[in-house]
Write a protein that holds these residues in place. Structure first.
Motif, PDB file in Angstrom:
ATOM      1  N   CYS A 122       6.866   5.621   3.414  1.00  0.00           N
ATOM      2  CA  CYS A 122       8.001   4.861   3.946  1.00  0.00           C
ATOM      3  C   CYS A 122       9.217   5.060   3.043  1.00  0.00           C
ATOM      4  O   CYS A 122       9.139   5.757   2.026  1.00  0.00           O
ATOM      5  CB  CYS A 122       7.630   3.382   4.042  1.00  0.00           C
ATOM      6  N   ASP A 123      10.325   4.440   3.451  1.00  0.00           N
ATOM      7  CA  ASP A 123      11.567   4.567   2.689  1.00  0.00           C
ATOM      8  C   ASP A 123      11.977   3.251   2.030  1.00  0.00           C
ATOM      9  O   ASP A 123      12.808   3.250   1.127  1.00  0.00           O
ATOM     10  CB  ASP A 123      12.692   5.043   3.618  1.00  0.00           C
ATOM     11  N   ALA A 124      11.428   2.158   2.548  1.00  0.00           N
ATOM     12  CA  ALA A 124      11.729   0.845   1.967  1.00  0.00           C
ATOM     13  C   ALA A 124      10.458   0.014   1.974  1.00  0.00           C
ATOM     14  O   ALA A 124       9.759  -0.032   2.988  1.00  0.00           O
ATOM     15  CB  ALA A 124      12.812   0.139   2.766  1.00  0.00           C
ATOM     16  N   ALA A 125      10.160  -0.612   0.834  1.00  0.00           N
ATOM     17  CA  ALA A 125       9.001  -1.513   0.758  1.00  0.00           C
ATOM     18  C   ALA A 125       9.495  -2.875   0.288  1.00  0.00           C
ATOM     19  O   ALA A 125      10.258  -2.966  -0.681  1.00  0.00           O
ATOM     20  CB  ALA A 125       7.961  -0.972  -0.222  1.00  0.00           C
ATOM     21  N   PHE A 126       9.058  -3.915   0.991  1.00  0.00           N
ATOM     22  CA  PHE A 126       9.420  -5.287   0.617  1.00  0.00           C
ATOM     23  C   PHE A 126       8.133  -5.983   0.178  1.00  0.00           C
ATOM     24  O   PHE A 126       7.209  -6.154   0.973  1.00  0.00           O
ATOM     25  CB  PHE A 126      10.060  -6.001   1.815  1.00  0.00           C
ATOM     26  N   ILE A 127       8.073  -6.366  -1.093  1.00  0.00           N
ATOM     27  CA  ILE A 127       6.856  -6.956  -1.665  1.00  0.00           C
ATOM     28  C   ILE A 127       6.999  -8.477  -1.689  1.00  0.00           C
ATOM     29  O   ILE A 127       7.760  -9.038  -2.478  1.00  0.00           O
ATOM     30  CB  ILE A 127       6.607  -6.376  -3.080  1.00  0.00           C
ATOM     31  N   ASP A 128       6.251  -9.113  -0.788  1.00  0.00           N
ATOM     32  CA  ASP A 128       6.385 -10.570  -0.618  1.00  0.00           C
ATOM     33  C   ASP A 128       5.045 -11.168  -0.190  1.00  0.00           C
ATOM     34  O   ASP A 128       4.997 -12.061   0.656  1.00  0.00           O
ATOM     35  CB  ASP A 128       7.481 -10.857   0.430  1.00  0.00           C
ATOM     36  N   GLY A 129       3.950 -10.637  -0.765  1.00  0.00           N
ATOM     37  CA  GLY A 129       2.621 -11.131  -0.405  1.00  0.00           C
ATOM     38  C   GLY A 129       2.135 -12.154  -1.420  1.00  0.00           C
ATOM     39  O   GLY A 129       2.808 -13.165  -1.666  1.00  0.00           O
ATOM     40  N   ASP A 130       0.989 -11.903  -2.016  1.00  0.00           N
ATOM     41  CA  ASP A 130       0.450 -12.780  -3.060  1.00  0.00           C
ATOM     42  C   ASP A 130       1.278 -12.567  -4.322  1.00  0.00           C
ATOM     43  O   ASP A 130       1.430 -11.425  -4.795  1.00  0.00           O
ATOM     44  CB  ASP A 130      -1.027 -12.400  -3.292  1.00  0.00           C
ATOM     45  N   HIS A 131       1.834 -13.644  -4.870  1.00  0.00           N
ATOM     46  CA  HIS A 131       2.711 -13.529  -6.036  1.00  0.00           C
ATOM     47  C   HIS A 131       1.971 -13.711  -7.361  1.00  0.00           C
ATOM     48  O   HIS A 131       2.603 -13.913  -8.405  1.00  0.00           O
ATOM     49  CB  HIS A 131       3.862 -14.530  -5.946  1.00  0.00           C
ATOM     50  N   GLY A 132       0.642 -13.683  -7.332  1.00  0.00           N
ATOM     51  CA  GLY A 132      -0.140 -13.686  -8.570  1.00  0.00           C
ATOM     52  C   GLY A 132      -0.072 -12.316  -9.227  1.00  0.00           C
ATOM     53  O   GLY A 132       0.205 -11.299  -8.571  1.00  0.00           O
ATOM     54  N   ARG A 133      -0.334 -12.294 -10.524  1.00  0.00           N
ATOM     55  CA  ARG A 133      -0.195 -11.056 -11.296  1.00  0.00           C
ATOM     56  C   ARG A 133      -0.950  -9.872 -10.685  1.00  0.00           C
ATOM     57  O   ARG A 133      -0.412  -8.781 -10.542  1.00  0.00           O
ATOM     58  CB  ARG A 133      -0.683 -11.302 -12.738  1.00  0.00           C
ATOM     59  N   ARG A 134      -2.221 -10.115 -10.303  1.00  0.00           N
ATOM     60  CA  ARG A 134      -3.044  -8.990  -9.837  1.00  0.00           C
ATOM     61  C   ARG A 134      -2.396  -8.314  -8.626  1.00  0.00           C
ATOM     62  O   ARG A 134      -2.289  -7.091  -8.556  1.00  0.00           O
ATOM     63  CB  ARG A 134      -4.440  -9.525  -9.477  1.00  0.00           C
ATOM     64  N   ALA A 135      -1.952  -9.122  -7.667  1.00  0.00           N
ATOM     65  CA  ALA A 135      -1.389  -8.547  -6.441  1.00  0.00           C
ATOM     66  C   ALA A 135      -0.001  -7.948  -6.683  1.00  0.00           C
ATOM     67  O   ALA A 135       0.320  -6.892  -6.137  1.00  0.00           O
ATOM     68  CB  ALA A 135      -1.328  -9.605  -5.336  1.00  0.00           C
ATOM     69  N   VAL A 136       0.814  -8.600  -7.499  1.00  0.00           N
ATOM     70  CA  VAL A 136       2.160  -8.042  -7.743  1.00  0.00           C
ATOM     71  C   VAL A 136       2.036  -6.668  -8.411  1.00  0.00           C
ATOM     72  O   VAL A 136       2.730  -5.711  -8.043  1.00  0.00           O
ATOM     73  CB  VAL A 136       3.042  -8.995  -8.585  1.00  0.00           C
ATOM     74  N   GLU A 137       1.106  -6.568  -9.346  1.00  0.00           N
ATOM     75  CA  GLU A 137       0.912  -5.267 -10.002  1.00  0.00           C
ATOM     76  C   GLU A 137       0.359  -4.239  -9.007  1.00  0.00           C
ATOM     77  O   GLU A 137       0.829  -3.097  -8.952  1.00  0.00           O
ATOM     78  CB  GLU A 137      -0.047  -5.415 -11.196  1.00  0.00           C
ATOM     79  N   HIS A 138      -0.617  -4.671  -8.225  1.00  0.00           N
ATOM     80  CA  HIS A 138      -1.221  -3.763  -7.244  1.00  0.00           C
ATOM     81  C   HIS A 138      -0.182  -3.301  -6.208  1.00  0.00           C
ATOM     82  O   HIS A 138      -0.056  -2.111  -5.910  1.00  0.00           O
ATOM     83  CB  HIS A 138      -2.373  -4.486  -6.540  1.00  0.00           C
TER      84      HIS A 138
END
Ligand SMILES: C[S@@+](CC[C@H](N)C(=O)[O-])C[C@H]1O[C@@H](n2cnc3c(N)ncnc32)[C@H](O)[C@@H]1O
Length: 217
Positions: free
Chosen positions: A144-160
């Protein structure tokens, strides 16, 4: 005799948990914000002018493909599909009922009918899994060209999710994170500070909870 003897020295400060650094900032006036058509869209999860800011950031890379981690009702997907021209494919990820977010503050966010507001748009593709993005690798998703990261805001998921986005976003694209703030109830800020300290060029849009990184073209 020294004024302060060893026995009266204050104890050493405890190690600081939150990283003291700040991201560099960009003002909203530098982005091409446009009024949105809010018909059929709810205002949940976004502060004043944030959805307009997010749409401007996504539009700035003229994306053909967009990926959203944590679509919830599909409100943001619908807004982006409505306002950003040229999108051919919009992948939205969410979890199945029963998923427990790492941080307490998010435990009531899991939607009953994920993505329903965007479902009528043939460009919208919902990716549902018990653990959401945590079950996915880059091979499960389209580039893709744009990714919006707004799922689980815990460390494990943000890093993943950050890792996954960096594998999937094409050169010239953009990665955007929500919930960059200092309330201390999620881990986005700390993780982004660590990534910036390691060399990522992540910028904060002043007055918002949005941060972004442009992927070198
Ligand atoms: C704050 S809401 C997202 C709001 C949405 N992006 C918007 O702008 O309207 C967080 C969403 O992330 C989803 N979520 C939580 N953990 C997830 C995971 N591991 N993978 C994908 N989505 C997840 C939740 O079910 C919830 O729908």
């Amino acid at each position: 005799m020294p004024a302060t003897s060893a026995s009266t020295c204050p104890p050493p400060s405890p190690p600081c948990r939150a990283s003291p650094m700040k991201l560099s900032t960009v003002s909203r006036s530098r982005l091409n914000l446009r009024p949105l058509d809010w018909t059929g869209l709810e205002r949940r999860f976004m502060n004043e002018s944030e959805l307009e800011t997010l749409v401007a950031l996504v539009a700035s890379v003229k994306p053909k493909g967009v990926l959203e981690f944590g679509v919830n009702t599909g409100r943001t997907s619908k807004a982006i599909l409505r306002h950003v021209p040229g999108i051919q494919c919009y992948q939205g990820i969410d979890v199945l009922p029963g998923y427990v977010t790492e941080r307490l503050v998010q435990r009531k966010e899991v939607p009953e009918d994920p993505g329903h507001l965007a479902r009528g748009d043939s460009r919208f593709h919902l990716v549902l899994s018990a653990q959401g993005s945590l079950d996915l690798t880059a091979a499960d998703l389209q580039r893709c060209d744009a990714a919006f990261i707004d799922g689980d805001h815990g460390r494990r998921a943000v890093e993943h999710d950050s890792r996954l986005a960096r594998q999937l976003v094409r050169p010239g694209g953009i990665i955007i994170w929500h919930d960059y703030h200092d309330l201390g109830n999620v881990d986005v800020r700390e993780v982004l500070h660590e990534q910036a300290a390691a060399g990522a060029n992540i910028q904060h849009v002043k007055g918002t909870w949005l941060a972004f990184e442009r992927v070198a073209g």
